[in-house]
Design a protein around this motif. Structure first.
Motif, mmCIF file in Angstrom:
data_model
loop_
_atom_site.group_PDB
_atom_site.id
_atom_site.type_symbol
_atom_site.label_atom_id
_atom_site.label_comp_id
_atom_site.label_asym_id
_atom_site.label_seq_id
_atom_site.Cartn_x
_atom_site.Cartn_y
_atom_site.Cartn_z
ATOM 1 N N LEU A 290 -137.599 -82.542 83.042
ATOM 2 C CA LEU A 290 -137.805 -83.869 83.608
ATOM 3 C C LEU A 290 -137.613 -84.900 82.500
ATOM 4 O O LEU A 290 -138.376 -84.904 81.535
ATOM 5 C CB LEU A 290 -139.209 -83.994 84.203
ATOM 6 C CG LEU A 290 -139.487 -83.138 85.442
ATOM 7 C CD1 LEU A 290 -139.914 -81.743 85.064
ATOM 8 C CD2 LEU A 290 -140.542 -83.777 86.292
ATOM 9 N N ASN A 291 -136.594 -85.726 82.612
ATOM 10 C CA ASN A 291 -136.308 -86.779 81.631
ATOM 11 C C ASN A 291 -136.759 -88.115 82.199
ATOM 12 O O ASN A 291 -136.381 -88.472 83.315
ATOM 13 C CB ASN A 291 -134.817 -86.846 81.313
ATOM 14 C CG ASN A 291 -134.365 -85.714 80.449
ATOM 15 O OD1 ASN A 291 -134.913 -84.624 80.532
ATOM 16 N ND2 ASN A 291 -133.371 -85.939 79.626
ATOM 17 N N ASN A 292 -137.504 -88.870 81.403
ATOM 18 C CA ASN A 292 -138.023 -90.171 81.816
ATOM 19 C C ASN A 292 -137.155 -91.273 81.216
ATOM 20 O O ASN A 292 -137.169 -91.486 80.012
ATOM 21 C CB ASN A 292 -139.473 -90.327 81.344
ATOM 22 C CG ASN A 292 -140.087 -91.644 81.753
ATOM 23 O OD1 ASN A 292 -139.481 -92.447 82.447
ATOM 24 N ND2 ASN A 292 -141.304 -91.870 81.301
ATOM 25 N N ALA B 216 -150.347 -82.027 87.907
ATOM 26 C CA ALA B 216 -150.172 -83.363 87.335
ATOM 27 C C ALA B 216 -149.606 -83.250 85.925
ATOM 28 O O ALA B 216 -150.105 -82.474 85.111
ATOM 29 C CB ALA B 216 -151.496 -84.106 87.309
ATOM 30 N N ILE B 217 -148.535 -83.999 85.660
ATOM 31 C CA ILE B 217 -147.938 -84.031 84.331
ATOM 32 C C ILE B 217 -147.566 -85.471 84.004
ATOM 33 O O ILE B 217 -147.377 -86.291 84.908
ATOM 34 C CB ILE B 217 -146.688 -83.128 84.211
ATOM 35 C CG1 ILE B 217 -145.581 -83.583 85.180
ATOM 36 C CG2 ILE B 217 -147.021 -81.680 84.426
ATOM 37 C CD1 ILE B 217 -144.258 -82.926 84.929
ATOM 38 N N GLU C 138 -138.946 -86.283 77.478
ATOM 39 C CA GLU C 138 -138.795 -85.238 78.476
ATOM 40 C C GLU C 138 -140.006 -84.327 78.473
ATOM 41 O O GLU C 138 -140.746 -84.250 77.496
ATOM 42 C CB GLU C 138 -137.507 -84.442 78.263
ATOM 43 C CG GLU C 138 -137.491 -83.545 77.059
ATOM 44 C CD GLU C 138 -136.192 -82.766 76.927
ATOM 45 O OE1 GLU C 138 -135.202 -83.087 77.598
ATOM 46 O OE2 GLU C 138 -136.170 -81.822 76.136
ATOM 47 N N GLN C 139 -140.185 -83.666 79.587
ATOM 48 C CA GLN C 139 -141.277 -82.718 79.783
ATOM 49 C C GLN C 139 -140.699 -81.566 80.588
ATOM 50 O O GLN C 139 -139.793 -81.748 81.393
ATOM 51 C CB GLN C 139 -142.423 -83.399 80.540
ATOM 52 C CG GLN C 139 -143.632 -82.569 80.748
ATOM 53 C CD GLN C 139 -144.499 -82.507 79.504
ATOM 54 O OE1 GLN C 139 -144.120 -82.942 78.431
ATOM 55 N NE2 GLN C 139 -145.663 -81.934 79.639
ATOM 56 N N PHE C 140 -141.228 -80.365 80.398
ATOM 57 C CA PHE C 140 -140.789 -79.199 81.164
ATOM 58 C C PHE C 140 -141.874 -78.797 82.146
ATOM 59 O O PHE C 140 -143.060 -78.930 81.861
ATOM 60 C CB PHE C 140 -140.455 -78.036 80.229
ATOM 61 C CG PHE C 140 -139.218 -78.269 79.423
ATOM 62 C CD1 PHE C 140 -137.974 -77.940 79.935
ATOM 63 C CD2 PHE C 140 -139.296 -78.843 78.167
ATOM 64 C CE1 PHE C 140 -136.827 -78.165 79.195
ATOM 65 C CE2 PHE C 140 -138.159 -79.068 77.417
ATOM 66 C CZ PHE C 140 -136.913 -78.730 77.931
ATOM 67 N N LEU C 141 -141.442 -78.312 83.302
ATOM 68 C CA LEU C 141 -142.357 -77.866 84.345
ATOM 69 C C LEU C 141 -141.874 -76.507 84.830
ATOM 70 O O LEU C 141 -140.721 -76.369 85.253
ATOM 71 C CB LEU C 141 -142.369 -78.878 85.498
ATOM 72 C CG LEU C 141 -143.200 -78.538 86.718
ATOM 73 C CD1 LEU C 141 -144.683 -78.451 86.362
ATOM 74 C CD2 LEU C 141 -142.986 -79.573 87.816
#
Length: 162
Positions: free
Chosen positions: A55-57, A87-88, A95-98
């Protein structure tokens, strides 16, 4: 009289600008892509997979996500769908990984291949569609991304497309 109106109009304009600066900005939708596609368990009727989503913000502020709805299509056929309530928060411009564990039946897609070896070493076209719920933002932010992924035991590599 015009000398009295000018300072008063300027004061009203300043108050309007201050009031508008507190309005929430509409967040841009995060770019969501498939970073990894792992086959965890191979059964005849169903298989278990771990999808790792990147997930790129694109926003200059952190994006706190409360819910994530998704549908994954492989080679234009539905593979899996669901909802994740983990919730992340994606950092600003980061970026964050899920990781999501899913169960599906790849046998529906197998008609075009002769054996499992061919299936497990082939590139698949994927489409990831859904929406994310962001804290303090009422409408869901929709997304629709596609790319290619190879399915391997123990991991894979992906090629993303917006």
């Amino acid at each position: 009289m015009s000398k009295l109106i000018q300072p008063f109009a300027l004061l009203i304009l300043i108050f309007l600008l201050i009031a508008c600066s507190n309005l929430p900005l509409k967040p841009a939708t995060p770019k969501i892509s498939l970073a990894d596609f792992r086959l965890l368990n191979l059964g005849l009727l169903e298989q278990n997979y771990r999808l790792r989503l990147r997930l790129n913000n694109p926003n200059p502020f952190p994006l706190p996500i409360t819910q994530f709805n998704y549908q994954v299509r492989i080679n234009e056929q539905e593979f899996t769908q669901g909802k994740n309530n983990q919730a992340i928060t994606i950092p600003a411009l980061g970026e964050q990984f899920l990781d999501i564990d899913v169960t599906s039946n790849l046998m529906r897609l197998m008609g075009q291949w002769q054996d499992w070896k061919t299936l497990l070493n082939r590139q698949f076209r994927y489409q990831l569609v859904g929406g994310v719920n962001v804290v303090d933002w009422a409408p869901q932010l929709p997304f629709d991304y596609q790319g290619e992924v190879a399915l391997f035991w123990g991991g894979s590599q992906t090629n993303e497309k917006p």
